[in-house]
Scaffold this active site. Structure first.
Site, PDB file in Angstrom:
ATOM      1  N   TYR A   1      -2.353  -5.875  16.792  1.00 23.18           N
ATOM      2  CA  TYR A   1      -2.422  -5.078  15.561  1.00 23.18           C
ATOM      3  C   TYR A   1      -3.596  -4.112  15.632  1.00 23.18           C
ATOM      4  O   TYR A   1      -3.455  -2.906  15.365  1.00 23.18           O
ATOM      5  CB  TYR A   1      -2.568  -5.994  14.348  1.00 23.18           C
ATOM      6  CG  TYR A   1      -2.747  -5.252  13.044  1.00 23.18           C
ATOM      7  CD1 TYR A   1      -1.654  -4.781  12.325  1.00 23.18           C
ATOM      8  CD2 TYR A   1      -4.032  -5.006  12.531  1.00 23.18           C
ATOM      9  CE1 TYR A   1      -1.815  -4.082  11.131  1.00 23.18           C
ATOM     10  CE2 TYR A   1      -4.205  -4.317  11.341  1.00 23.18           C
ATOM     11  CZ  TYR A   1      -3.100  -3.859  10.642  1.00 23.18           C
ATOM     12  OH  TYR A   1      -3.274  -3.156   9.478  1.00 23.18           O
TER      13      TYR A   1
ATOM     14  N   LEU B   1       0.818  -1.202   0.000  1.00 22.89           N
ATOM     15  CA  LEU B   1       0.000   0.000   0.000  1.00 22.89           C
ATOM     16  C   LEU B   1       0.856   1.257   0.000  1.00 22.89           C
ATOM     17  O   LEU B   1       0.534   2.233  -0.698  1.00 22.89           O
ATOM     18  CB  LEU B   1      -0.925  -0.001   1.226  1.00 22.89           C
ATOM     19  CG  LEU B   1      -1.827   1.228   1.378  1.00 22.89           C
ATOM     20  CD1 LEU B   1      -2.793   1.356   0.209  1.00 22.89           C
ATOM     21  CD2 LEU B   1      -2.593   1.158   2.705  1.00 22.89           C
TER      22      LEU B   1
ATOM     23  N   THR C   1      -3.598  -7.659  -0.798  1.00 20.81           N
ATOM     24  CA  THR C   1      -2.150  -7.488  -0.879  1.00 20.81           C
ATOM     25  C   THR C   1      -1.502  -8.859  -0.698  1.00 20.81           C
ATOM     26  O   THR C   1      -2.155  -9.804  -0.239  1.00 20.81           O
ATOM     27  CB  THR C   1      -1.644  -6.544   0.222  1.00 20.81           C
ATOM     28  OG1 THR C   1      -1.912  -7.132   1.506  1.00 20.81           O
ATOM     29  CG2 THR C   1      -2.321  -5.172   0.135  1.00 20.81           C
TER      30      THR C   1
ATOM     31  N   ILE D   1      -7.736  -5.090   2.205  1.00 21.19           N
ATOM     32  CA  ILE D   1      -7.076  -4.826   0.931  1.00 21.19           C
ATOM     33  C   ILE D   1      -6.430  -6.105   0.413  1.00 21.19           C
ATOM     34  O   ILE D   1      -5.778  -6.827   1.178  1.00 21.19           O
ATOM     35  CB  ILE D   1      -5.979  -3.748   1.088  1.00 21.19           C
ATOM     36  CG1 ILE D   1      -6.524  -2.524   1.828  1.00 21.19           C
ATOM     37  CG2 ILE D   1      -5.432  -3.339  -0.270  1.00 21.19           C
ATOM     38  CD1 ILE D   1      -5.452  -1.508   2.180  1.00 21.19           C
TER      39      ILE D   1
ATOM     40  N   ASP E   1      14.978   1.970   9.154  1.00 19.42           N
ATOM     41  CA  ASP E   1      13.980   1.348  10.030  1.00 19.42           C
ATOM     42  C   ASP E   1      13.292   2.461  10.817  1.00 19.42           C
ATOM     43  O   ASP E   1      13.960   3.263  11.482  1.00 19.42           O
ATOM     44  CB  ASP E   1      14.664   0.371  10.987  1.00 19.42           C
ATOM     45  CG  ASP E   1      13.680  -0.506  11.750  1.00 19.42           C
ATOM     46  OD1 ASP E   1      12.569  -0.028  12.054  1.00 19.42           O
ATOM     47  OD2 ASP E   1      14.030  -1.657  12.063  1.00 19.42           O
TER      48      ASP E   1
ATOM     49  N   LYS F   1      -3.530   0.136  15.780  1.00 20.01           N
ATOM     50  CA  LYS F   1      -4.182   1.019  14.817  1.00 20.01           C
ATOM     51  C   LYS F   1      -5.155   1.974  15.504  1.00 20.01           C
ATOM     52  O   LYS F   1      -5.345   3.116  15.060  1.00 20.01           O
ATOM     53  CB  LYS F   1      -4.897   0.194  13.747  1.00 20.01           C
ATOM     54  CG  LYS F   1      -3.937  -0.570  12.835  1.00 20.01           C
ATOM     55  CD  LYS F   1      -2.970   0.377  12.124  1.00 20.01           C
ATOM     56  CE  LYS F   1      -2.085  -0.321  11.133  1.00 20.01           C
ATOM     57  NZ  LYS F   1      -1.178   0.607  10.415  1.00 20.01           N
TER      58      LYS F   1
END
Length: 331
Positions: free
Chosen positions: A229, A85, A270, A268, A134, A233
């Site tokens: 995760y 993305l 991916t 998405i 990084d 977010k």
């Protein structure tokens, strides 16, 4: 008598129409990212120039309205821009005239990066520049971003898209894995935004920052066990609001005026998501049924939203979270 009055009115209207028809407005010109729409408005391939007025200056309406999407001559950074993305969003910025630096921890970017760089140079004369760094390494990140700002004495925007994912039940999550996830998905986003804001302040650029969050920061995804995760977010959404509050006001020395928003994508298609399906960590059919469009999104479907947030088209928008999820969170 009435018929004569009607004739005079029709004749008068006809003369007005003839006068108006002789005025030929200049064709609408769109930024390259809107190329699929171009043929609807004009057959000319000439590009509309922009005076790059500050946000305070009112823009003319009519055929120049979309000039606000033009980011020609501006400098941008995209973290996580070596693939996926992030790379797709970086392409969109180049297509709209921006000079884009992609930051990623990969020793070499994905092969798609090289293909994109060649295509953009050939088709629009734009350039993608790769830097290996990084986002969790604050000193290295500050150095790279300072060098980018110094090159042209400006930095206009950031898309913070670097992130990692791990599917693990909460009862089995190791503390080291939690720390690793948050170091990239939250701390890395924070450090990237701060380093870019410092350059914007230094060069007195009223820049714009777009943090890539996720609809997973608002909901718990059905059939997808990723508690850390999702939490990371949610933190990114809140971070956007707080940074917007701190950096939005103009300072007496002319610095500040930085806008900060977030984009929360839905599912998405991916390579990473395809790997989730392959491992049985998620169901494509279930994800498709969970949204109102009945399909997963493509990375390119977020290009225009990112351009909107980084251009003057969104000059009065800050502290917002733009959810683009096919209606998943609207049920």
């Amino acid at each position: 008598m009435a018929s004569k009055t009607l004739v005079r009115r029709v004749a008068g209207a006809s003369s007005v129409w003839r006068a108006v028809s002789r005025v030929r407005p200049e064709p609408l010109r769109l930024a390259p990212i809107f190329a699929p729409l171009q043929s609807r408005f004009t057959s000319s391939n000439a590009r509309h120039s922009e005076d790059r007025a500050p946000y305070e200056k009112s823009e003319s309406v009519g055929n120049r309205a979309l000039s606000q999407f033009d980011i020609s001559g501006k400098v941008f950074i995209v973290t996580g821009g070596g693939r996926g993305l992030g790379l797709c969003l970086a392409q969109g910025l180049v297509e709209a005239g921006g000079r884009v630096h992609c930051l990623d921890r990969l020793e070499q970017p994905d092969p798609a990066f090289g293909e994109s760089a060649e295509r953009l140079k050939r088709e629009v004369g734009g350039e993608l520049i790769y830097h290996r760094v990084d986002v969790t390494d604050n000193d290295a990140l500050e150095t790279v971003i300072a060098d980018i700002g110094a090159e042209r004495q400006r930095l206009d925007g950031l898309i913070a898209a670097a992130a990692i994912q791990q599917v693990t039940p909460a009862l089995d999550y190791a503390s080291a894995d939690i720390a690793k996830m948050l170091s990239v998905n939250y701390t890395g986003v924070f450090l990237s935004a701060r380093a870019c804001a410092r350059q914007m302040h230094k060069y007195k650029i009223q820049g714009s920052i777009c943090l890539i969050a996720s609809m997973s920061g608002t909901i718990a995804n059905r059939g997808f066990i990723a508690p850390v995760y999702n939490s990371s977010k949610a933190a990114v959404v809140q971070l956007a609001k707080n940074l917007a509050m701190e950096w939005g006001r103009m300072n007496p020395d002319g610095s500040g005026g930085i806008r900060v928003n977030a984009i929360s994508p839905g599912h998405i298609m991916t390579p990473m998501v395809e790997e989730n399906f392959r491992r049985g960590e998620a169901s494509k059919e279930e994800w498709e049924n969970n949204n109102m469009l009945g399909r997963l999104s493509r990375p390119d479907e977020y290009k225009a939203a990112a351009l909107f947030l980084l251009s003057r088209a969104s000059s009065y928008m800050t502290g917002s979270n733009v959810i683009i999820d096919g209606g998943t969170t609207a049920w």
